[in-house]
Design a protein around this motif. Structure first.
Motif, short mmCIF file in Angstrom:
data_model
loop_
_atom_site.label_atom_id
_atom_site.label_comp_id
_atom_site.label_asym_id
_atom_site.label_seq_id
_atom_site.Cartn_x
_atom_site.Cartn_y
_atom_site.Cartn_z
N VAL A 52 11.13 37.85 39.27
CA VAL A 52 10.81 37.51 37.64
C VAL A 52 9.48 37.93 37.09
N SER A 53 9.30 37.81 35.78
CA SER A 53 8.18 38.30 35.15
C SER A 53 7.39 37.00 34.89
N LEU A 57 8.31 32.96 33.70
CA LEU A 57 7.59 31.58 34.61
C LEU A 57 7.06 31.00 33.53
N SER A 58 6.38 31.35 32.27
CA SER A 58 5.98 30.53 31.17
C SER A 58 6.73 29.81 30.12
N LYS A 59 8.07 30.55 30.09
CA LYS A 59 9.07 30.11 29.30
C LYS A 59 10.07 29.14 29.78
N ILE A 79 18.26 30.76 26.46
CA ILE A 79 17.25 29.88 27.16
C ILE A 79 15.98 30.90 27.18
N LYS A 80 16.18 31.83 27.86
CA LYS A 80 14.98 32.83 28.28
C LYS A 80 14.03 33.10 26.88
N GLN A 81 14.51 33.06 25.93
CA GLN A 81 13.87 33.40 24.74
C GLN A 81 13.26 32.26 24.09
#
Length: 155
Positions: A52-53, A57-59, A79-81
């Protein structure tokens, strides 16, 4: 996520959900406290890559219940955005599951009801426009798992 994003994205960190295995197993589910909420499957957090990036992890929290591999890709992308409406839907899904688990545990232990009776009672009180619902057959199976897990905890 497109193939190019997967190929060229900065997915250089081991996925903390599946621990780099690309698959979420029962051990991961227990570690992340998602019993009765997830089943073993390819990891939705890293899309089965094991990486993962930092941005991911931050989002998105690693244990975000709603992010599962059976969601449509468009929903996963939202979700990821960080789409607030989708994240709220996910929070509501977790509340729904928590309430359903509590309901099943209560009626099983306090009222000595079986899964089928609990499901019938639940469905008789469910609103027609409920945000989330389950078919009777699936609801009974789910309640059986709740009861089984509760019995295992008591022994």
């Amino acid at each position: 996520m497109t193939f190019l994003k997967l190929l060229f994205g900065k997915s250089n960190l081991e996925c903390p959900r599946c621990l780099g295995k690309a698959f979420v197993d029962w051990e991961d589910i227990r570690r992340l406290d998602k019993l009765l909420k997830w089943t073993p499957a390819p990891c939705a957090y890293c899309l089965g890559t094991g990486r993962v990036s930092k941005e991911m992890l931050s989002k998105v929290p690693v244990d975000y219940t709603y992010l599962t591999i059976d969601l449509p890709e468009s929903e996963m992308d939202k979700i990821k955005q960080g789409d607030e409406a989708t994240l709220e839907k996910g929070r509501m899904w977790e509340v729904f599951l928590d309430d359903l688990i509590e309901y099943a545990e209560h009626h099983s232990s306090n009222n000595k009801m079986d899964a089928e009776s609990i499901a019938d009672l639940y469905l008789s009180t469910e609103e027609e426009n409920a945000l989330f619902s389950l078919e009777r057959k699936n609801l009974i199976q789910y309640i059986e798992k709740v009861i089984e897990l509760k019995r295992a905890e008591l022994n």
